[in-house]
Design an enzyme around this catalytic site. Sequence first.
Site, PDB file in Angstrom:
ATOM      1  N   CYS A 135       0.829  -1.203   0.000  1.00 37.47           N
ATOM      2  CA  CYS A 135       0.000   0.000   0.000  1.00 37.47           C
ATOM      3  C   CYS A 135       0.866   1.258   0.000  1.00 37.47           C
ATOM      4  O   CYS A 135       0.816   2.044  -0.948  1.00 37.47           O
ATOM      5  CB  CYS A 135      -0.984  -0.016   1.161  1.00 37.47           C
ATOM      6  SG  CYS A 135      -2.069   1.427   1.194  1.00 37.47           S
ATOM      7  N   GLU A 207      -3.714  -4.207  -5.083  1.00 38.15           N
ATOM      8  CA  GLU A 207      -3.534  -2.772  -5.299  1.00 38.15           C
ATOM      9  C   GLU A 207      -3.913  -2.419  -6.738  1.00 38.15           C
ATOM     10  O   GLU A 207      -4.609  -1.423  -6.983  1.00 38.15           O
ATOM     11  CB  GLU A 207      -2.079  -2.356  -5.024  1.00 38.15           C
ATOM     12  CG  GLU A 207      -1.723  -2.225  -3.563  1.00 38.15           C
ATOM     13  CD  GLU A 207      -2.440  -1.079  -2.870  1.00 38.15           C
ATOM     14  OE1 GLU A 207      -2.792  -0.081  -3.540  1.00 38.15           O
ATOM     15  OE2 GLU A 207      -2.672  -1.182  -1.661  1.00 38.15           O
TER      16      GLU A 207
END
Length: 231
Positions: A135, A207
């Site tokens: 992240c 992601e």
Amino acid sequence: MLFSEKLRKEADEIYQGIFRHPFVEGLGKGDLDPESIIHYVKADFEYLNAFMNIYGLAIAKSTRREDMAYFHEQIAFVLNGEIHPHNNLCRVAGVAYDDLKGFPLPPTADHYVSHMKSTALTGSMGEILAALLPCPWTYYEIGKYLMETVQPKPDHPFYEWITFYAEDEVGQITNELRRRLDTWAKGVGPDELEKAKVAFLKSCQLEYRFWDMAITKEIWPFSVEQEVTTS
């Protein structure tokens, strides 16, 4: 080569795909569908709540106060820092940030949260760090990539978003997570390293899919009431 360097090398195709993703390209061009922005912010607000939950689980698994303090600081950063890029997106989309809070997670975001929580509950500290790392790492690289390729000026619609993630603070968060993961990796065997690699690569894949979810405005196939359970 450090463990985190090996992970980044293995995930390079995913990173390159993220840089070329239509949502990320739209950030660079200053041209994004407001509805995609809204869909993203709704999901990211709840995702970040879950991210803080994972830091809390990491605290529960920590045995040193130094580690507890570190994860506590990361919770504070998410609470107080990540609102700035969200506010930038909301201004461009012409919507109040408070109006986008408290919505159920779309399928991909829900999958990502489930992956992180499962890893935090059943995995080692290394697996937790590996699942968390993509992240900040991907966002930091996105920020740096857009700063280099777009060189946005202050009047760019997403100037605040781009500069926030390109800042040294996000880089420091990334590097500290990497340092902790690399330190852990030096003391474990190949089986544990493989589990951490799997956790890292799955987070990288998700992601990418998170950006996809925003562009497609992904929703559940049937409209049924759902309760928000991530906060």
